[in-house]
Design a protein around this motif. Structure first.
Motif, short mmCIF file in Angstrom:
data_model
loop_
_atom_site.label_atom_id
_atom_site.label_comp_id
_atom_site.label_asym_id
_atom_site.label_seq_id
_atom_site.Cartn_x
_atom_site.Cartn_y
_atom_site.Cartn_z
N TYR A 171 54.87 24.47 67.58
CA TYR A 171 54.06 23.77 66.69
C TYR A 171 54.20 23.84 65.08
O TYR A 171 53.80 22.95 64.50
CB TYR A 171 52.39 24.20 67.07
N ASP A 172 55.13 24.88 65.04
CA ASP A 172 55.58 25.07 63.70
C ASP A 172 54.45 24.67 62.54
O ASP A 172 54.74 23.87 61.76
CB ASP A 172 56.76 24.02 63.52
N LEU A 173 53.64 25.45 62.54
CA LEU A 173 52.39 25.49 61.58
C LEU A 173 52.43 26.22 60.39
O LEU A 173 51.65 26.22 59.37
CB LEU A 173 50.78 25.63 62.41
N HIS A 174 53.40 27.30 60.55
CA HIS A 174 53.68 28.33 59.40
C HIS A 174 52.34 28.97 59.22
O HIS A 174 51.94 29.18 57.94
CB HIS A 174 54.05 27.52 58.23
N ILE A 175 51.50 29.57 60.38
CA ILE A 175 50.13 30.27 60.17
C ILE A 175 50.63 31.42 60.97
O ILE A 175 51.47 31.78 61.88
CB ILE A 175 49.02 29.39 60.68
N PRO A 176 49.56 32.61 60.55
CA PRO A 176 49.79 33.90 61.34
C PRO A 176 49.15 33.45 62.94
O PRO A 176 48.39 32.86 63.07
CB PRO A 176 48.75 34.59 60.67
N VAL A 177 49.93 34.26 63.87
CA VAL A 177 49.71 33.95 65.19
C VAL A 177 49.49 35.60 65.82
O VAL A 177 50.33 36.33 65.60
CB VAL A 177 50.76 33.41 65.97
N VAL A 178 48.39 35.63 66.41
CA VAL A 178 48.19 37.12 67.20
C VAL A 178 47.79 36.64 68.69
O VAL A 178 47.44 35.60 69.08
CB VAL A 178 47.21 37.75 66.70
N VAL A 179 48.11 37.62 69.44
CA VAL A 179 48.02 37.44 71.12
C VAL A 179 46.70 38.27 71.25
O VAL A 179 46.90 39.71 71.16
CB VAL A 179 49.20 37.60 71.84
N ASP A 180 45.72 37.92 71.73
CA ASP A 180 44.60 38.84 72.15
C ASP A 180 44.63 38.86 73.55
O ASP A 180 43.79 38.38 74.29
CB ASP A 180 43.43 38.03 71.72
N THR A 181 45.45 39.90 73.98
CA THR A 181 45.80 39.98 75.60
C THR A 181 44.38 40.80 76.17
O THR A 181 44.26 40.35 77.26
CB THR A 181 47.02 40.75 75.86
N ASN A 182 43.78 41.36 75.70
CA ASN A 182 42.52 42.26 76.02
C ASN A 182 41.28 41.66 75.75
O ASN A 182 40.27 42.07 76.01
CB ASN A 182 42.74 43.81 75.40
N LYS A 183 41.22 40.53 75.07
CA LYS A 183 40.34 39.58 74.66
C LYS A 183 39.10 40.26 73.72
O LYS A 183 38.27 39.91 73.63
CB LYS A 183 39.28 39.42 75.99
N GLN A 184 39.63 41.17 73.06
CA GLN A 184 38.94 42.10 72.12
C GLN A 184 38.36 41.21 70.94
O GLN A 184 37.36 41.16 70.57
CB GLN A 184 39.62 43.30 71.53
N ILE A 185 39.34 40.27 70.48
CA ILE A 185 38.87 39.31 69.31
C ILE A 185 37.91 38.34 69.77
O ILE A 185 37.00 38.29 69.12
CB ILE A 185 40.37 38.75 68.74
N ALA A 186 38.23 37.91 71.01
CA ALA A 186 37.18 36.77 71.33
C ALA A 186 35.76 37.47 71.61
O ALA A 186 34.81 36.80 71.24
CB ALA A 186 37.98 36.45 72.94
N LYS A 187 35.79 38.58 72.17
CA LYS A 187 34.54 39.44 72.43
C LYS A 187 33.98 39.62 70.97
O LYS A 187 32.66 39.44 70.92
CB LYS A 187 34.75 40.61 73.17
N ALA A 188 34.64 39.90 70.01
CA ALA A 188 34.22 40.26 68.73
C ALA A 188 33.33 39.33 68.21
O ALA A 188 32.30 39.26 67.40
CB ALA A 188 35.07 40.88 67.87
N TYR A 189 33.80 38.01 68.36
CA TYR A 189 33.37 36.63 67.94
C TYR A 189 32.64 35.91 68.75
O TYR A 189 32.24 34.76 68.25
CB TYR A 189 34.51 36.02 67.24
N GLY A 190 32.29 36.47 69.77
CA GLY A 190 31.49 35.69 70.83
C GLY A 190 32.14 34.55 71.46
O GLY A 190 31.37 33.47 71.77
#
Length: 214
Positions: A117-136
């Motif tokens: 996609y070449d968007l030039h933005i930070p990309v993180v992989v949330d394999t344990n879903k901790q980020i998703a859980k933190a933000y609902g």
């Protein structure tokens, strides 16, 4: 001879009927809201969130942060990537955009997203879903807009149309405009906050059949 032709015709009908049924299922399953997980813990709009370690470096810019929850195997995520790209291009100087990849089977998901996609933005992989859980978050694609004070300003869908073709329901974009204008969180219709799309992946899920045709 006629029997063979009839048999061949019947087989073709079965084959194309099966393919049609599969695509119908792929289309119809996303017309309903994403099921809420049994262990889901709601996170309220306006709640202040402790930044996950993976994201912490990107919260130092002093700008509001926009989290884009993306699953490379989710058709809905792929449908809306063009709209998300337009948001990055339009608001990239005013917000910090971060792609939060939801996957259990792609250790190179970050590089794949950046390369495709070449968007030039930070990309993180949330394999344990901790980020998703933190933000609902429990579905993809979902947008989460966070204020400079680390509180959730908006969490929800990008648009009521999977292809983001209805400009009058560009919920995420409206939220951005409202935040940048210094307004309180706008009140949207239920279609904005009730998640539609794909459930978050787990280690037992196989790649969607539709990927075979991409």
């Amino acid at each position: 001879m006629k029997k063979r032709i009839l048999l061949a015709s019947s087989l073709l009908v079965i084959i194309f009927g099966s393919i049609g049924a599969i695509f119908w299922y792929q289309e119809s399953q996303y017309l309903l809201p994403t099921p809420v997980p049994r262990n889901y813990h709601p996170v309220a709009i306006g709640q202040s969130i402790t930044t996950e370690d993976q994201l912490l470096p990107y919260f130092q810019s002093g700008k509001p942060v926009f989290l884009h929850f993306f699953n490379p195997h989710c058709p809905c995520s792929r449908f809306n990537i063009e709209h998300f790209s337009s948001l990055v291009k339009t608001y990239g100087q005013q917000l910090t955009f971060i792609a939060v990849i939801q996957t259990e089977d792609d250790i190179n998901a970050s590089a794949h997203f950046e390369g495709k996609y070449d968007l030039h933005i930070p990309v993180v992989v949330d394999t344990n879903k901790q980020i998703a859980k933190a933000y609902g978050v429990y579905a993809t694609p979902q947008a989460v807009l966070i204020t400079k004070n680390n509180s959730i300003y908006y969490r929800g869908n990008y648009n009521k149309s999977r292809y983001c073709t209805n400009k009058n329901s560009n919920f995420a974009q409206m939220a951005i405009d409202s935040l940048l204008a210094g307004n309180h969180t706008p009140e949207f219709i239920e279609l904005a906050s009730k998640a539609y799309g794909c459930e978050l992946p787990d280690s037992t899920q196989a790649i969607s059949f539709i990927n075979i045709f991409n």
